[in-house]
Design a protein around this motif. Sequence first.
Motif, mmCIF file in Angstrom:
data_model
loop_
_atom_site.group_PDB
_atom_site.id
_atom_site.type_symbol
_atom_site.label_atom_id
_atom_site.label_comp_id
_atom_site.label_asym_id
_atom_site.label_seq_id
_atom_site.Cartn_x
_atom_site.Cartn_y
_atom_site.Cartn_z
ATOM 1 N N SER A 171 42.981 42.746 35.570
ATOM 2 C CA SER A 171 42.738 42.481 36.986
ATOM 3 C C SER A 171 44.036 42.669 37.766
ATOM 4 C CB SER A 171 42.203 41.056 37.186
ATOM 5 O OG SER A 171 43.128 40.110 36.693
ATOM 6 N N THR A 181 47.502 44.894 39.083
ATOM 7 C CA THR A 181 47.788 46.211 39.629
ATOM 8 C C THR A 181 48.341 47.068 38.501
ATOM 9 O OG1 THR A 181 48.310 45.214 41.754
ATOM 10 C CG2 THR A 181 49.098 47.454 41.395
ATOM 11 N N ALA A 199 34.889 49.223 37.524
ATOM 12 C CA ALA A 199 34.707 47.807 37.826
ATOM 13 C C ALA A 199 33.716 47.202 36.834
ATOM 14 C CB ALA A 199 34.211 47.632 39.252
ATOM 15 N N ASP A 248 31.297 44.002 35.466
ATOM 16 C CA ASP A 248 30.447 42.982 36.055
ATOM 17 C C ASP A 248 30.999 41.600 35.730
ATOM 18 O OD1 ASP A 248 28.424 41.441 37.102
ATOM 19 O OD2 ASP A 248 26.956 41.968 35.563
ATOM 20 N N THR A 249 31.435 40.882 36.750
ATOM 21 C CA THR A 249 31.964 39.531 36.583
ATOM 22 C C THR A 249 31.143 38.534 37.391
ATOM 23 O OG1 THR A 249 33.512 39.842 38.402
ATOM 24 C CG2 THR A 249 34.314 40.342 36.189
ATOM 25 N N ASP A 250 29.903 38.875 37.683
ATOM 26 C CA ASP A 250 29.049 38.049 38.531
ATOM 27 C C ASP A 250 28.745 36.715 37.865
ATOM 28 O OD1 ASP A 250 27.488 37.360 40.707
ATOM 29 O OD2 ASP A 250 25.674 38.176 39.791
ATOM 30 N N TYR A 303 34.400 34.491 34.847
ATOM 31 C CA TYR A 303 35.252 35.462 35.545
ATOM 32 C C TYR A 303 34.757 35.746 36.963
ATOM 33 C CZ TYR A 303 36.540 35.926 30.684
ATOM 34 O OH TYR A 303 36.921 35.651 29.399
ATOM 35 N N ARG A 318 34.297 35.970 40.869
ATOM 36 C CA ARG A 318 35.236 36.214 41.980
ATOM 37 C C ARG A 318 36.546 36.863 41.530
ATOM 38 N NH1 ARG A 318 32.970 31.315 42.634
ATOM 39 N NH2 ARG A 318 34.791 30.183 41.928
ATOM 40 N N ARG A 319 36.525 37.539 40.379
ATOM 41 C CA ARG A 319 37.705 38.271 39.920
ATOM 42 C C ARG A 319 37.338 39.729 39.791
ATOM 43 N NH1 ARG A 319 39.740 34.940 34.858
ATOM 44 N NH2 ARG A 319 41.628 36.154 35.031
ATOM 45 N N ALA A 320 38.193 40.574 40.267
ATOM 46 C CA ALA A 320 37.989 42.023 40.162
ATOM 47 C C ALA A 320 38.668 42.508 38.891
ATOM 48 C CB ALA A 320 38.544 42.728 41.382
ATOM 49 N N ILE A 321 37.894 42.640 37.836
ATOM 50 C CA ILE A 321 38.429 43.084 36.546
ATOM 51 C C ILE A 321 37.929 44.494 36.314
ATOM 52 C CG2 ILE A 321 38.562 42.636 34.074
ATOM 53 C CD1 ILE A 321 37.941 39.696 34.707
ATOM 54 N N LYS A 322 38.843 45.380 35.947
ATOM 55 C CA LYS A 322 38.492 46.780 35.732
ATOM 56 C C LYS A 322 38.851 47.228 34.325
ATOM 57 C CE LYS A 322 38.768 48.410 40.478
ATOM 58 N NZ LYS A 322 39.322 49.447 41.344
#
Length: 177
Positions: A139, A141, A151, A153-155, A159, A161-165
Amino acid sequence: RALANGAASAYLAGTIMAVAALETRPGLRLAAIGTNAALCVALSLIAVLPVPGPDGQPLLRRFMGREAFSLQVIEEARRAGNMSVVADNRSILADLFYTGRDSGLNFYAVPPKGRSMNHYQMQYALPADAAGPVLWITSETVPGCAGEGLALDTDGGAYARRAIKAYRTDAACIAAR
């Protein structure tokens, strides 16, 4: 940001103190055992059933969704040709090692800069001589060499509200961070 494991050493001393304090008070001892039993049953039910909290979400939602997330990562690694998975989050690594134990995939921590911050960085850091493609889960930079991330799925759950890629990149890119 201490982990609960550090408090485990206090349990023995606390148990001895509690037993000694309750030895001469049978009524209080019975109340303590009853309270403990009720809490054990309540916590077991909360863990098994999605008991809603004040906001309507399950009370233990921060513990939910880890396995589904790990399975998503494992599936992406397989889709990419059984790539090794590298992650920088201790919690994600812990579940990947557990959920993915029979997957045949290799899991690594991002090598630390300086001292290791957790067990996975000490024992399972991506080897310095690693080469070739890896699936980098982060998550943070990332450098430009990582390319475009997918991206994940962290719904809900652990996790949320975290943007994990997931980045399909070369191991050298991780070393260059």
